[in-house]
Design an enzyme around this catalytic site. Sequence first.
Site, mmCIF file in Angstrom:
data_model
loop_
_atom_site.group_PDB
_atom_site.id
_atom_site.type_symbol
_atom_site.label_atom_id
_atom_site.label_comp_id
_atom_site.label_asym_id
_atom_site.label_seq_id
_atom_site.Cartn_x
_atom_site.Cartn_y
_atom_site.Cartn_z
ATOM 1 N N SER A 76 -15.376 -52.291 2.174
ATOM 2 C CA SER A 76 -16.727 -52.357 2.748
ATOM 3 C C SER A 76 -17.611 -53.234 1.872
ATOM 4 O O SER A 76 -18.405 -54.037 2.376
ATOM 5 C CB SER A 76 -17.351 -50.962 2.841
ATOM 6 O OG SER A 76 -16.903 -50.286 3.994
ATOM 7 N N GLN A 108 -19.419 -39.728 -3.159
ATOM 8 C CA GLN A 108 -19.458 -41.164 -2.878
ATOM 9 C C GLN A 108 -20.125 -41.935 -4.016
ATOM 10 O O GLN A 108 -19.713 -43.054 -4.349
ATOM 11 C CB GLN A 108 -20.226 -41.402 -1.565
ATOM 12 C CG GLN A 108 -20.071 -42.794 -0.983
ATOM 13 C CD GLN A 108 -18.802 -42.933 -0.157
ATOM 14 O OE1 GLN A 108 -18.476 -42.061 0.640
ATOM 15 N NE2 GLN A 108 -18.087 -44.026 -0.335
ATOM 16 N N LYS A 111 -24.459 -40.968 2.334
ATOM 17 C CA LYS A 111 -23.569 -40.468 3.391
ATOM 18 C C LYS A 111 -24.426 -40.002 4.551
ATOM 19 O O LYS A 111 -25.567 -39.583 4.357
ATOM 20 C CB LYS A 111 -22.750 -39.274 2.866
ATOM 21 C CG LYS A 111 -21.469 -39.046 3.622
ATOM 22 C CD LYS A 111 -20.370 -39.952 3.095
ATOM 23 C CE LYS A 111 -19.113 -39.878 3.933
ATOM 24 N NZ LYS A 111 -18.014 -40.600 3.278
ATOM 25 N N THR A 170 -8.486 -48.023 3.370
ATOM 26 C CA THR A 170 -8.432 -46.722 2.684
ATOM 27 C C THR A 170 -6.980 -46.291 2.495
ATOM 28 O O THR A 170 -6.574 -45.873 1.411
ATOM 29 C CB THR A 170 -9.213 -45.656 3.474
ATOM 30 O OG1 THR A 170 -10.476 -46.197 3.859
ATOM 31 C CG2 THR A 170 -9.446 -44.404 2.637
ATOM 32 N N ASN A 198 -7.346 -43.039 10.894
ATOM 33 C CA ASN A 198 -7.248 -44.321 10.241
ATOM 34 C C ASN A 198 -6.591 -44.272 8.861
ATOM 35 O O ASN A 198 -5.739 -45.085 8.534
ATOM 36 C CB ASN A 198 -8.691 -44.800 10.077
ATOM 37 C CG ASN A 198 -8.796 -46.263 10.233
ATOM 38 O OD1 ASN A 198 -8.052 -46.852 11.008
ATOM 39 N ND2 ASN A 198 -9.673 -46.855 9.466
ATOM 40 N N GLY A 231 -17.923 -46.108 8.741
ATOM 41 C CA GLY A 231 -17.290 -45.001 9.449
ATOM 42 C C GLY A 231 -16.841 -43.898 8.509
ATOM 43 O O GLY A 231 -16.870 -44.033 7.285
ATOM 44 N N ASP A 232 -16.458 -42.792 9.106
ATOM 45 C CA ASP A 232 -15.822 -41.668 8.404
ATOM 46 C C ASP A 232 -15.140 -40.885 9.533
ATOM 47 O O ASP A 232 -14.889 -41.460 10.606
ATOM 48 C CB ASP A 232 -16.880 -40.836 7.649
ATOM 49 C CG ASP A 232 -16.267 -39.870 6.626
ATOM 50 O OD1 ASP A 232 -15.960 -40.307 5.510
ATOM 51 O OD2 ASP A 232 -16.067 -38.677 6.953
ATOM 52 N N LYS A 276 -17.573 -42.387 -6.601
ATOM 53 C CA LYS A 276 -16.516 -43.271 -6.089
ATOM 54 C C LYS A 276 -16.968 -44.727 -6.127
ATOM 55 O O LYS A 276 -16.263 -45.600 -6.621
ATOM 56 C CB LYS A 276 -16.195 -42.863 -4.641
ATOM 57 C CG LYS A 276 -15.046 -43.597 -4.014
ATOM 58 C CD LYS A 276 -14.964 -43.400 -2.496
ATOM 59 C CE LYS A 276 -14.965 -41.953 -2.064
ATOM 60 N NZ LYS A 276 -14.569 -41.802 -0.646
HETATM 61 N N1 GLU Z 1 -16.162 -42.984 4.637
HETATM 62 C C1 GLU Z 1 -15.440 -43.755 3.678
HETATM 63 C C2 GLU Z 1 -15.430 -43.035 2.345
HETATM 64 O O1 GLU Z 1 -15.410 -41.832 2.318
HETATM 65 C C3 GLU Z 1 -15.895 -45.201 3.615
HETATM 66 C C4 GLU Z 1 -17.330 -45.430 3.290
HETATM 67 C C5 GLU Z 1 -17.780 -46.875 3.437
HETATM 68 O O2 GLU Z 1 -16.972 -47.739 3.717
HETATM 69 O O3 GLU Z 1 -18.994 -47.109 3.247
HETATM 70 O O4 GLU Z 1 -15.387 -43.620 1.290
#
Ligand code: GLU
Length: 443
Positions: free
Chosen positions: A375, A110, A125, A208, A239, A164-165, A113
Amino acid sequence: MSYAARVLKETIEKNPGQNHFHQALTEILPTLEPYLKEHPECEKDGLLERLVEPERQIIFRIPWVDDSGAVQVNRGYRVQYNSVFGPYKGGIRFHPSVNLDTIKFLGFEQTFKNSLTGLPMGGGKGGSDFDPKGKSDREVMAFCQSLVTELYRHIGADTDVPAGDIGVGAREIGFIYGQYKRITGVFDGTMTGKSPIYGGSLGRKEATGYGLVYFTEQILESLGATFKDKRVVISGAGNVAIYAAEKAIQLGAKVITMSDSNGYILDKAGINLDTVKLIKEQQRGRISEYVKHHSGVEYFDKGIVWQVPCDIALPCATQNELNGEDAKALIGNNCLVVAEGSNMSTTMDAVHLLQKSSTIYAPGKAANAGGVAVSGLEMAQNSSRLFWTAEEVDQKLRVIMKNIYTTVSTTAIKYAEKKDLVAGANIGGFARLCEAMLLQGVI
Ligand code: GLU
């Protein structure tokens, strides 16, 4: 031994048994070599050693009472990985497989990313080994309220903003946010993926999946191709999968598979998404029920979607869902692109096979960054107390995905080879992190 190889070895030794975290490290660190050679200041400043170590790791007890009156205890995690660009940002996952290893690998990915999005978000996370499957709404609410009764003290609009995830959607986010607000007395937008009626961004639910298709569109364009009339194989039915399918269909493709943990459907005529949405979003049912609604559809409770011949493969279920055998099948079927909607969808041997073949492989930290990017847009709307239209958000998402593709592809050409989007994404995310961390001193 090179700097990256030494830190890789030391970090693996320091974190025994964390196999997913080891995998993420092994996929990222060696690809940074050309950049590290060009920037010796990184080693001098212990950049990698600092980057692989989360700033903070929180593990806590989550007691709650189930519908039979029995006390249940789950374990909660929040790994606050890196705050160089802004508040820690990343989702919360509810799944029985969640442990510290899972959350660390996801938090590490993350961080790269979020850096690639260029938005002011650090990396983090969280999650729990709680399994929402088969639980009543009241049980899910009791669990979420207990989780946030501990987590609230670690999060906040300017410190850490979860989302979410897997296993965490609008229902869970609502319960978490409601209890957070009740405890703190503050309505500050902490949590993204909220329902638009109380502060969520339009387009976040779709982001996403749509972003994944926008990114794939760029890859196809570099090949002189488009989504039109392509056969798309998708795994998952959550999703990410649903909205990747929706956008691919809008662009003229035919989506022929979707799956869940029990099996997959093959609808050669093209999947009807209204049916999938009804089953998954409203009834919280299994994908096997799709065959009751349509004729000429096959359901398989064995095997995997990657064996189905296709032009584009979008893994959108979970980590390591596409292995070496699957990669061989995709390459053999002349699949043009494999782009990851889930995080670290592809095993290491599969990545190597795809990289050596003519199939283009796009890693999740670039291809699925649209979710966290929107987000970031939700955070911006919340702090300015404004709402943007769905069109405005989609427009910005498109631009962000295009920019990420430009960063990734030009970085690949500069430091590796054109097709190596893995090196492009890793170095692209790393270069920004490096620069910002160097400027902030040894912290
Ligand atoms: N869980 C999502 C990801 O893997 C979104 C994370 C977020 O929106 O903070 O990127």
